[in-house]
Design a protein around this motif. Structure first.
Motif, short mmCIF file in Angstrom:
data_model
loop_
_atom_site.label_atom_id
_atom_site.label_comp_id
_atom_site.label_asym_id
_atom_site.label_seq_id
_atom_site.Cartn_x
_atom_site.Cartn_y
_atom_site.Cartn_z
N MET A 30 0.79 -1.15 0.10
CA MET A 30 0.02 -0.05 0.08
C MET A 30 0.95 1.24 -0.09
N HIS A 31 1.77 1.50 -0.96
CA HIS A 31 2.50 2.26 -1.19
C HIS A 31 1.58 3.62 -1.25
N THR A 32 1.89 4.95 -0.41
CA THR A 32 1.14 6.02 -0.40
C THR A 32 1.16 6.96 -1.28
N GLU A 34 3.55 8.91 -0.86
CA GLU A 34 3.96 10.11 -0.21
C GLU A 34 5.42 9.89 0.67
N ASP A 64 -14.00 0.82 -1.62
CA ASP A 64 -13.00 1.51 -2.22
C ASP A 64 -12.05 2.26 -1.21
N LEU A 65 -10.66 1.94 -1.24
CA LEU A 65 -9.79 2.03 -0.61
C LEU A 65 -8.67 3.30 -0.97
N GLU A 66 -8.16 4.02 -0.04
CA GLU A 66 -7.38 5.17 -0.40
C GLU A 66 -5.96 4.74 0.48
N PRO A 67 -5.06 5.45 -0.13
CA PRO A 67 -3.61 5.32 0.72
C PRO A 67 -3.87 5.17 2.34
N ALA A 68 -4.79 5.94 2.97
CA ALA A 68 -4.84 5.79 4.33
C ALA A 68 -5.27 4.53 5.07
N VAL A 69 -5.35 3.49 4.06
CA VAL A 69 -5.66 2.03 4.46
C VAL A 69 -4.19 1.49 4.77
N SER A 70 -4.22 0.86 6.00
CA SER A 70 -2.90 0.10 6.26
C SER A 70 -2.41 -0.80 5.42
N ALA A 71 -1.05 -0.77 5.39
CA ALA A 71 -0.49 -2.18 4.45
C ALA A 71 -1.01 -3.28 4.71
#
Lengths: 108, 139
Positions: A30-32, A34, A64-71
Protein backbone atom coordinates in the motif's frame (compact mmCIF):
# COMPACT_ATOMS: atom_id res chain seq x y z
CA UNK A 1 7.61 -6.82 -4.43
CA UNK A 2 6.46 -10.27 -3.50
CA UNK A 3 3.28 -11.38 -5.17
CA UNK A 4 0.35 -10.25 -3.00
CA UNK A 5 -1.16 -13.15 -1.13
CA UNK A 6 -4.87 -12.95 -0.33
CA UNK A 7 -6.34 -14.70 2.68
CA UNK A 8 -9.92 -15.15 3.81
CA UNK A 9 -11.17 -16.67 7.02
CA UNK A 10 -14.70 -18.04 7.38
CA UNK A 11 -16.25 -19.85 10.32
CA UNK A 12 -16.15 -23.65 10.18
CA UNK A 13 -19.88 -23.98 10.08
CA UNK A 14 -22.35 -21.61 8.45
CA UNK A 15 -26.12 -21.73 8.83
CA UNK A 16 -28.65 -20.40 6.34
CA UNK A 17 -29.63 -16.77 6.97
CA UNK A 18 -27.52 -16.57 10.14
CA UNK A 19 -24.89 -13.80 10.03
CA UNK A 20 -21.28 -14.92 10.09
CA UNK A 21 -18.00 -13.01 10.15
CA UNK A 22 -15.76 -12.78 7.09
CA UNK A 23 -12.15 -11.75 7.72
CA UNK A 24 -10.07 -10.77 4.70
CA UNK A 25 -6.50 -9.67 4.24
CA UNK A 26 -4.04 -9.38 1.39
CA UNK A 27 -0.30 -8.86 1.68
CA UNK A 28 0.42 -5.57 -0.09
CA UNK A 29 2.70 -2.62 0.77
CA UNK A 30 0.00 0.00 0.00
CA UNK A 31 2.57 2.57 -1.13
CA UNK A 32 0.97 5.93 -0.40
CA UNK A 33 2.99 7.91 -2.93
CA UNK A 34 4.09 10.18 -0.05
CA UNK A 35 7.08 8.20 1.20
CA UNK A 36 10.71 8.25 0.14
CA UNK A 37 12.97 5.22 0.09
CA UNK A 38 16.35 5.10 1.85
CA UNK A 39 17.94 6.87 -1.16
CA UNK A 40 15.47 9.73 -0.88
CA UNK A 41 13.59 8.72 -4.00
CA UNK A 42 9.81 9.10 -3.89
CA UNK A 43 8.14 5.69 -3.92
CA UNK A 44 5.29 5.95 -6.44
CA UNK A 45 1.75 5.30 -5.24
CA UNK A 46 0.68 1.72 -5.55
CA UNK A 47 -2.28 0.54 -3.52
CA UNK A 48 -5.16 -1.86 -3.60
CA UNK A 49 -7.83 0.66 -4.62
CA UNK A 50 -10.89 -1.56 -4.70
CA UNK A 51 -12.09 -4.72 -3.02
CA UNK A 52 -15.18 -6.58 -4.21
CA UNK A 53 -16.94 -9.58 -2.70
CA UNK A 54 -19.70 -11.42 -4.51
CA UNK A 55 -21.82 -14.39 -3.65
CA UNK A 56 -22.99 -16.58 -6.53
CA UNK A 57 -22.37 -13.61 -8.79
CA UNK A 58 -24.28 -11.09 -6.67
CA UNK A 59 -22.18 -8.23 -5.30
CA UNK A 60 -22.21 -8.46 -1.52
CA UNK A 61 -19.89 -5.60 -0.58
CA UNK A 62 -17.49 -3.29 -2.36
CA UNK A 63 -14.85 -1.19 -0.66
CA UNK A 64 -12.99 1.71 -2.26
CA UNK A 65 -9.65 2.11 -0.54
CA UNK A 66 -7.39 5.15 -0.27
CA UNK A 67 -3.71 5.32 0.73
CA UNK A 68 -4.88 5.82 4.35
CA UNK A 69 -5.68 2.12 4.53
CA UNK A 70 -2.94 0.13 6.29
CA UNK A 71 -0.42 -2.03 4.50
CA UNK A 72 -1.72 -5.58 4.09
CA UNK A 73 -5.29 -4.24 3.95
CA UNK A 74 -7.57 -5.96 6.42
CA UNK A 75 -11.34 -5.81 5.97
CA UNK A 76 -13.85 -7.61 8.14
CA UNK A 77 -17.62 -7.74 7.68
CA UNK A 78 -20.68 -9.79 8.47
CA UNK A 79 -22.86 -11.56 5.97
CA UNK A 80 -25.75 -13.99 5.79
CA UNK A 81 -26.52 -16.31 2.90
CA UNK A 82 -29.73 -18.22 2.15
CA UNK A 83 -28.07 -21.28 0.62
CA UNK A 84 -24.74 -22.87 -0.27
CA UNK A 85 -22.69 -21.16 -2.93
CA UNK A 86 -19.40 -19.60 -3.91
CA UNK A 87 -17.92 -16.49 -2.29
CA UNK A 88 -15.65 -14.60 -4.68
CA UNK A 89 -13.10 -12.06 -3.47
CA UNK A 90 -11.28 -9.65 -5.78
CA UNK A 91 -8.61 -7.09 -4.94
CA UNK A 92 -7.77 -4.46 -7.61
CA UNK A 93 -4.22 -3.09 -7.69
CA UNK A 94 -3.22 0.36 -9.00
CA UNK A 95 -0.95 -1.42 -11.48
CA UNK A 96 -3.94 -3.15 -13.09
CA UNK A 97 -3.45 -6.53 -11.43
CA UNK A 98 -6.44 -8.30 -9.96
CA UNK A 99 -5.97 -10.84 -7.19
CA UNK A 100 -8.78 -13.31 -6.67
CA UNK A 101 -9.80 -15.94 -4.21
CA UNK A 102 -12.95 -18.00 -4.00
CA UNK A 103 -14.41 -19.98 -1.15
CA UNK A 104 -17.09 -22.60 -1.28
CA UNK A 105 -19.74 -21.99 1.38
CA UNK A 106 -21.61 -25.07 2.54
CA UNK A 107 -24.71 -24.14 4.46
CA UNK A 108 -25.48 -26.66 7.23
CA UNK B 1 -25.33 55.63 15.15
CA UNK B 2 -23.46 54.21 18.08
CA UNK B 3 -23.84 50.44 18.45
CA UNK B 4 -26.35 49.50 21.09
CA UNK B 5 -25.57 47.08 23.85
CA UNK B 6 -27.67 44.46 22.03
CA UNK B 7 -25.71 44.90 18.77
CA UNK B 8 -22.47 44.43 20.62
CA UNK B 9 -23.74 41.30 22.35
CA UNK B 10 -25.01 39.81 19.08
CA UNK B 11 -21.74 40.60 17.36
CA UNK B 12 -19.65 39.04 20.06
CA UNK B 13 -21.94 36.01 20.15
CA UNK B 14 -21.51 35.44 16.42
CA UNK B 15 -17.78 36.02 16.75
CA UNK B 16 -17.67 33.31 19.38
CA UNK B 17 -19.73 31.00 17.16
CA UNK B 18 -17.49 31.74 14.19
CA UNK B 19 -14.47 31.03 16.33
CA UNK B 20 -15.97 27.76 17.54
CA UNK B 21 -16.95 26.26 14.19
CA UNK B 22 -13.71 26.70 12.26
CA UNK B 23 -11.60 25.73 15.27
CA UNK B 24 -11.77 22.13 14.12
CA UNK B 25 -11.84 23.14 10.47
CA UNK B 26 -8.79 25.35 10.76
CA UNK B 27 -6.74 22.37 11.83
CA UNK B 28 -7.97 20.34 8.84
CA UNK B 29 -5.85 21.56 5.98
CA UNK B 30 -6.22 18.35 4.01
CA UNK B 31 -9.62 19.20 2.49
CA UNK B 32 -11.69 16.84 4.63
CA UNK B 33 -14.79 19.09 4.49
CA UNK B 34 -14.73 19.26 0.70
CA UNK B 35 -14.25 15.49 0.56
CA UNK B 36 -17.24 14.89 2.82
CA UNK B 37 -19.32 17.35 0.79
CA UNK B 38 -18.38 15.46 -2.38
CA UNK B 39 -19.58 12.23 -0.81
CA UNK B 40 -22.86 13.69 0.45
CA UNK B 41 -23.52 16.14 -2.39
CA UNK B 42 -23.28 18.81 0.33
CA UNK B 43 -26.35 17.38 2.05
CA UNK B 44 -26.96 18.07 5.72
CA UNK B 45 -25.43 15.46 8.02
CA UNK B 46 -27.21 14.53 11.22
CA UNK B 47 -25.49 13.23 14.30
CA UNK B 48 -26.45 9.81 15.59
CA UNK B 49 -27.30 6.59 13.86
CA UNK B 50 -23.65 5.81 13.18
CA UNK B 51 -21.42 3.92 15.54
CA UNK B 52 -17.73 4.66 15.06
CA UNK B 53 -15.84 2.23 17.21
CA UNK B 54 -12.19 3.28 17.41
CA UNK B 55 -9.57 3.55 20.12
CA UNK B 56 -9.10 6.97 21.76
CA UNK B 57 -5.40 6.29 21.96
CA UNK B 58 -3.38 3.80 19.96
CA UNK B 59 0.32 3.13 19.88
CA UNK B 60 0.71 2.21 16.20
CA UNK B 61 -0.60 4.78 13.73
CA UNK B 62 0.19 2.33 10.95
CA UNK B 63 -2.73 0.04 11.69
CA UNK B 64 -5.53 1.56 13.75
CA UNK B 65 -8.61 -0.69 13.91
CA UNK B 66 -11.84 1.11 13.03
CA UNK B 67 -15.31 -0.42 13.15
CA UNK B 68 -18.37 1.29 11.74
CA UNK B 69 -22.02 0.31 12.07
CA UNK B 70 -24.97 2.25 10.68
CA UNK B 71 -28.27 0.42 10.72
CA UNK B 72 -30.14 1.19 7.52
CA UNK B 73 -27.16 2.56 5.61
CA UNK B 74 -26.30 1.60 2.06
CA UNK B 75 -22.90 3.30 2.04
CA UNK B 76 -20.47 4.32 4.75
CA UNK B 77 -17.42 6.50 4.09
CA UNK B 78 -14.47 7.11 6.40
CA UNK B 79 -12.48 10.34 6.38
CA UNK B 80 -9.57 11.81 8.34
CA UNK B 81 -8.43 15.37 8.99
CA UNK B 82 -4.74 14.82 9.66
CA UNK B 83 -3.32 12.74 6.81
CA UNK B 84 -2.11 14.23 3.50
CA UNK B 85 -5.37 13.07 1.87
CA UNK B 86 -8.78 13.09 3.58
CA UNK B 87 -10.29 9.92 2.12
CA UNK B 88 -9.88 6.56 3.84
CA UNK B 89 -12.43 4.09 2.48
CA UNK B 90 -15.98 3.82 1.18
CA UNK B 91 -18.08 0.74 1.88
CA UNK B 92 -21.03 -0.17 -0.37
CA UNK B 93 -23.30 -2.74 1.22
CA UNK B 94 -25.32 -5.20 -0.84
CA UNK B 95 -28.36 -7.19 0.18
CA UNK B 96 -26.39 -9.95 1.91
CA UNK B 97 -24.14 -7.75 4.04
CA UNK B 98 -25.44 -5.68 6.95
CA UNK B 99 -24.00 -2.12 7.14
CA UNK B 100 -21.11 -2.92 9.40
CA UNK B 101 -17.40 -3.24 8.67
CA UNK B 102 -13.99 -3.23 10.31
CA UNK B 103 -10.83 -1.97 8.65
CA UNK B 104 -7.31 -1.02 9.72
CA UNK B 105 -6.15 2.45 8.77
CA UNK B 106 -3.08 4.69 8.87
CA UNK B 107 -3.00 7.88 10.84
CA UNK B 108 0.02 10.11 10.25
CA UNK B 109 -0.60 11.93 13.55
CA UNK B 110 -3.24 12.32 16.23
CA UNK B 111 -6.41 13.52 14.54
CA UNK B 112 -10.15 13.07 14.07
CA UNK B 113 -11.73 10.30 12.03
CA UNK B 114 -15.20 10.80 10.55
CA UNK B 115 -17.73 8.16 9.51
CA UNK B 116 -20.48 9.40 7.17
CA UNK B 117 -23.34 7.05 6.37
CA UNK B 118 -25.66 7.37 3.42
CA UNK B 119 -28.97 5.95 4.61
CA UNK B 120 -31.44 4.03 2.46
CA UNK B 121 -33.73 7.09 2.40
CA UNK B 122 -30.93 9.26 0.99
CA UNK B 123 -30.19 11.17 4.20
CA UNK B 124 -26.75 11.32 5.80
CA UNK B 125 -25.55 10.58 9.30
CA UNK B 126 -22.18 11.30 10.85
CA UNK B 127 -20.04 10.27 13.77
CA UNK B 128 -16.51 11.31 14.62
CA UNK B 129 -13.80 10.26 17.00
CA UNK B 130 -10.53 11.84 18.06
CA UNK B 131 -7.72 9.32 17.98
CA UNK B 132 -4.34 9.94 19.59
CA UNK B 133 -1.49 7.95 18.09
CA UNK B 134 1.89 7.69 19.75
CA UNK B 135 3.74 6.68 16.57
CA UNK B 136 2.49 8.12 13.28
CA UNK B 137 1.71 5.72 10.49
CA UNK B 138 2.76 7.57 7.35
CA UNK B 139 6.40 8.33 8.08
Amino acid sequence: MAQPRPRVKLPRSIEADVPFTVKTRITHPMHTGERHDSDGVLVPRRIINRFVVSYNGEVAITVDLEPAVSADPYVQFEMAVPASGVLEFQWFDDDGSVYSLSKQVEVD
Amino acid sequence: MAPTRRDVLLLSASAVAAALVPAGAAQASNGVWQAIDEFTGSALRLEGGVLLDAPEIFDNGGAVPIRVVAEGARRIALFNDGNPNPGVAVFNFGRLVPPEATIRIRLAQSQTVYAVAEMADGTYREASQKIAVTVGGCG
